[in-house]
Design an enzyme around this catalytic site. Structure first.
Site, short mmCIF file in Angstrom:
data_model
loop_
_atom_site.label_atom_id
_atom_site.label_comp_id
_atom_site.label_asym_id
_atom_site.label_seq_id
_atom_site.Cartn_x
_atom_site.Cartn_y
_atom_site.Cartn_z
N SER A 89 0.85 -1.19 0.00
CA SER A 89 0.00 0.00 0.00
C SER A 89 0.89 1.25 0.00
CB SER A 89 -0.94 -0.04 1.20
OG SER A 89 -2.00 0.88 1.05
N ASP B 201 -8.87 -6.93 -4.66
CA ASP B 201 -8.51 -5.58 -4.21
C ASP B 201 -9.07 -4.55 -5.18
OD1 ASP B 201 -7.35 -3.25 -3.28
OD2 ASP B 201 -5.29 -4.03 -3.27
N HIS C 289 -8.01 -5.48 -0.25
CA HIS C 289 -6.70 -4.84 -0.12
C HIS C 289 -5.90 -5.37 1.07
CE1 HIS C 289 -3.68 -1.77 -0.63
NE2 HIS C 289 -3.90 -1.28 0.59
#
Length: 380
Positions: A158, A325, A358
């Protein structure tokens, strides 16, 4: 006073969940790296970096690994990425020297909005805009202090993956391999949109006071705004299937709850739990600052085209995506692989098979851990 999961004795009755001077440092170590001129042109003075480490640097200083945390992460990888760092694990502390710093702009020991400025007052609204590139340049100073000339690998998911890519582009000579996970080379319009909603929630909290709330009375901080921002983000971290399977349309008080506007669905209670939990360990200004840095993320900024920026990457790349995701979709990970491979550089892609969205890179350790370990051990 009870201790939260990151080691700070911070609770909702205070104005911030930041680690502050005088709090128990836990396993944190601190290094002063001096002043830095940020991308904005503003000089951030007397920067402190908080970090944690595992293992030892070998004699030729070739075994150092840098792990970069995501938006609300911090330096203790063992808390937010459990069973990944330690003897015999993916990041084997018997073999590697592993470092994880708290980013500048953060709130867990590194210089950020809740830190004390040179005038003796907390920065608050005066803290400057920072970028992912600024974070990485600070980390390069940290590496210098630690005696690490070249990282064996730089790894993160991320926002951590954004830092990984900036390392590979900004300092290609200082990384031998990189593992960007569930991330992107440029923040997309939708990613910026989600971030802006969270920041708006904080701005609209009257207790935010434009970012200058540190002198407020206990309990009078912008807790509702930060909690709401986290609730919004939590929706993007998981998938529709996971929410449906776990909560469906169940209500907290059974069918009778449907008779009142105060009646809540189980999914609402789940989101409120995560929002309130973040308030106890994070700072609203840091959420604003770091979130803006993520929106500004673009490895091509000031470097011509995206292709010319990515052409600076010379080290092997393992990128990982998650089919479920929707915040950082697979196509962004495939873009990284394909652009790097087009330049004749080793580039691999692994898809994490998970319905969790995610956050799967933090959950599916049986897939993520072995893949990372195989890759970093393949680097000469």
């Amino acid at each position: 006073m009870a201790t939260t999961e990151n080691g700070s004795a911070k609770h909702r009755h205070l104005v911030t969940g930041a680690w502050l001077e005088g709090d128990d440092p836990g396993e944190r170590k601190f290094i002063k790296i001096g002043d830095l001129t940020l991308e904005s042109g503003v000089v951030l003075p007397d920067i402190t970096i908080a970090y944690q480490s595992w293992g030892r640097l070998n004699s030729d200083k070739s075994n150092a690994i840098l792990i970069n945390h995501a938006l609300t992460g911090w330096s203790d990888v063992t808390k937010w990425w459990p069973q990944m760092v330690g003897p015999g694990l993916a990041f084997d502390s018997d073999k590697y020297f592993i470092i994880c710093p708290n980013v500048i702009g953060g709130c867990q020991g590194s210089t950020g909005p809740s830190s004390i400025a040179p005038d003796g007052k907390r920065y608050g609204s005066r803290f400057p805009i920072i970028t992912i590139r600024d974070m990485v340049r600070v980390q390069a100073r940290l590496a210098d202090h630690l005696g690490v000339g070249v990282w064996h690998s730089v790894i993160g998911g991320s926002m951590g993956g954004m830092q990984v890519l900036e390392w590979a582009v900004t300092f290609p000579e200082r990384v031998r391999s990189v593992v960007p996970i569930a991330t992107c080379v440029q923040a997309s319009a939708q990613q910026i949109a989600w971030g802006s909603i969270g920041r708006r929630a904080i701005i609209n909290d009257p207790k935010w006071r434009g970012g200058d709330y540190y002198e407020a009375q206990p309990g009078d901080g912008p807790h509702e705004g930060l909690s709401t921002a986290r609730m919004v983000a939590q929706v993007t971290f998981r998938s529709d299937n996971v929410f449906t399977d776990r909560f469906g349309r169940d209500m907290t008080g059974g069918s009778s709850s449907a008779k009142s506007l105060d009646g809540k669905f189980e999914v609402e209670r789940y989101l409120e739990y995560h929002g309130d939990k973040l308030v106890g360990r994070f700072d609203a200004n840091s959420y604003m600052t770091i979130g803006k840095a993520m929106d500004l993320h673009d490895v091509a900024r000031g470097r011509g085209t995206l292709e010319s920026a990515v052409a600076r990457i010379t080290s092997p790349v393992l990128t990982m995506g998650i089919w479920s995701d929707f915040l950082y979709p697979e196509y962004q990970q495939l873009q990284i692989r394909d652009m790097v491979a087009a330049n004749g550089v080793r580039a691999e892609y692994i898809e994490v098979d998970s319905p969790h969205g995610h956050d799967a890179f933090l959950i599916e350790l049986d897939q993520v851990g072995p893949a990372i370990r195989r890759f970093i051990e393949s680097i000469d």
